[in-house]
Motif scaffolding. Structure first.
Motif, short mmCIF file in Angstrom:
data_model
loop_
_atom_site.label_atom_id
_atom_site.label_comp_id
_atom_site.label_asym_id
_atom_site.label_seq_id
_atom_site.Cartn_x
_atom_site.Cartn_y
_atom_site.Cartn_z
N ALA A 20 -4.50 -2.24 1.84
CA ALA A 20 -5.19 -1.05 1.31
C ALA A 20 -4.14 0.06 1.19
CB ALA A 20 -6.32 -0.64 2.25
N ALA A 21 -3.44 0.05 0.06
CA ALA A 21 -2.29 0.94 -0.13
C ALA A 21 -2.72 2.25 -0.78
CB ALA A 21 -1.27 0.21 -1.01
N GLY A 27 3.85 3.14 1.39
CA GLY A 27 3.39 3.02 2.78
C GLY A 27 2.57 4.23 3.19
N GLY A 28 1.99 4.14 4.36
CA GLY A 28 1.13 5.22 4.85
C GLY A 28 0.63 4.87 6.23
N GLY A 29 -0.60 5.29 6.54
CA GLY A 29 -1.17 5.01 7.86
C GLY A 29 -2.05 3.77 7.78
N GLY A 30 -2.97 3.63 8.73
CA GLY A 30 -3.95 2.55 8.74
C GLY A 30 -3.35 1.17 8.56
N VAL A 31 -4.03 0.35 7.79
CA VAL A 31 -3.58 -1.04 7.62
C VAL A 31 -2.26 -1.08 6.82
CG1 VAL A 31 -5.00 -1.52 5.55
CG2 VAL A 31 -4.39 -3.36 7.08
N ARG A 37 5.10 -2.01 8.85
CA ARG A 37 5.76 -2.04 10.15
C ARG A 37 6.04 -3.49 10.58
NH1 ARG A 37 2.44 1.62 12.02
NH2 ARG A 37 1.02 0.14 13.00
N MET A 38 5.04 -4.33 10.46
CA MET A 38 5.17 -5.71 10.94
C MET A 38 5.92 -6.60 9.93
SD MET A 38 3.70 -5.43 13.82
CE MET A 38 3.67 -7.14 14.33
N GLY A 39 5.82 -6.26 8.65
CA GLY A 39 6.42 -7.12 7.61
C GLY A 39 7.90 -6.83 7.37
N GLY A 40 8.34 -5.63 7.76
CA GLY A 40 9.75 -5.29 7.57
C GLY A 40 10.07 -4.72 6.20
N LYS A 41 11.36 -4.40 6.02
CA LYS A 41 11.75 -3.57 4.87
C LYS A 41 11.70 -4.28 3.51
CE LYS A 41 16.86 -3.73 5.33
NZ LYS A 41 17.02 -5.14 5.46
N ILE A 76 -0.71 -8.62 -1.35
CA ILE A 76 -1.27 -8.05 -2.58
C ILE A 76 -1.70 -6.64 -2.23
CG2 ILE A 76 -3.12 -8.21 -4.28
CD1 ILE A 76 -2.98 -11.26 -3.97
N HIS A 77 -1.03 -5.67 -2.86
CA HIS A 77 -1.31 -4.25 -2.58
C HIS A 77 -2.32 -3.76 -3.61
CE1 HIS A 77 2.51 -4.01 -0.20
NE2 HIS A 77 2.85 -4.98 -1.06
N THR A 78 -3.42 -3.24 -3.11
CA THR A 78 -4.37 -2.64 -4.03
C THR A 78 -4.65 -1.22 -3.56
OG1 THR A 78 -6.48 -2.94 -5.18
CG2 THR A 78 -6.48 -3.43 -2.83
N VAL A 79 -5.20 -0.41 -4.45
CA VAL A 79 -5.51 0.97 -4.09
C VAL A 79 -7.00 1.18 -4.27
CG1 VAL A 79 -4.97 3.40 -4.48
CG2 VAL A 79 -3.23 1.66 -4.91
N GLY A 80 -7.69 1.40 -3.17
CA GLY A 80 -9.12 1.70 -3.23
C GLY A 80 -9.33 3.17 -3.57
#
Ligand code: AR6
Length: 173
Positions: A20-21, A27-31, A37-41, A76-80
């Protein structure tokens, strides 16, 4: 098969996890924060390439990158949509976010995918309404595409969403 799990989406082993980008893809907060953070650069590097090609991602659309160090192949980055009392086409845009992720999954031969509860955190979409739209988008897709995607998982982070999804899908908790 449609499943509901309570937990952290960065820990789920599937071919693709949905993020949920936001429209910047930076990047941002939340998920979104947890995934980067966990997936790396390497995830951010691919997001930056997409930005330079097409200037980010519009609300309701989706883009795909590596999953870096996550136990998945792709993100898969989507924007709600940001909830604004429902007067800004939010319901339709949320439906599009889910269905565009599934379309991108098919294009990439992905057979298992997990979704967070898009827009129901920082973007404040009412949770029950969002869950009904998410389930509708997925069941509409499954009806048309049958078994193209074998596992679709809703990953609920908070108890409220987990209860809503379990009730709507008649799943024993
Ligand atoms: N695993 C699964 N679900 C999670 C996790 C996790 N690790 N962390 C949070 N959630 P949100 P949005 C749930 O705020 O509302 C970011 O800053 C959370 O409980 O992550 O679409 C972006 O960059 C909630 O149910 O996303 C955007 O600017 C759901 O994920 C903005 O937030 C979505 O909450 C997007 O807001």
């Amino acid at each position: 098969m449609i499943q509901v799990i309570k937990g952290d989406i960065t820990k789920i082993e599937v071919e693709a996890i949905v993020n949920a980008a936001n429209t910047s893809l930076l990047g941002g907060g939340g998920v979104d924060g947890a995934i980067h953070r966990m997936g790396g650069k390497s995830i951010l590097e691919e997001c930056q390439k997409i930005r330079s090609k097409q200037g980010g991602c519009k609300v309701g659309e989706a883009v795909i990158t590596t999953a870096g160090k996550l136990p998945a192949k792709f993100v898969i980055h989507t924007v709600g949509p940001v909830w604004n009392k429902g007067g800004n086409n939010e319901e339709h845009l949320l439906y599009s976010a889910y269905s565009n992720c599934l379309k991108l999954a098919i294009l990439n031969n992905i057979t298992s995918i997990s979704f967070p509860n898009i827009s129901t955190g920082i973007y404040k979409f009412p949770k029950e309404k969002a869950a009904k739209i998410a389930i509708k988008a997925i069941t509409d897709f499954v009806e048309i595409n049958h078994n193209a995607i074998k596992r679709i998982i809703f990953v609920c982070f908070d108890d409220e969403n987990y209860t809503i999804y379990s009730n709507l899908l008649n799943i024993e908790k």
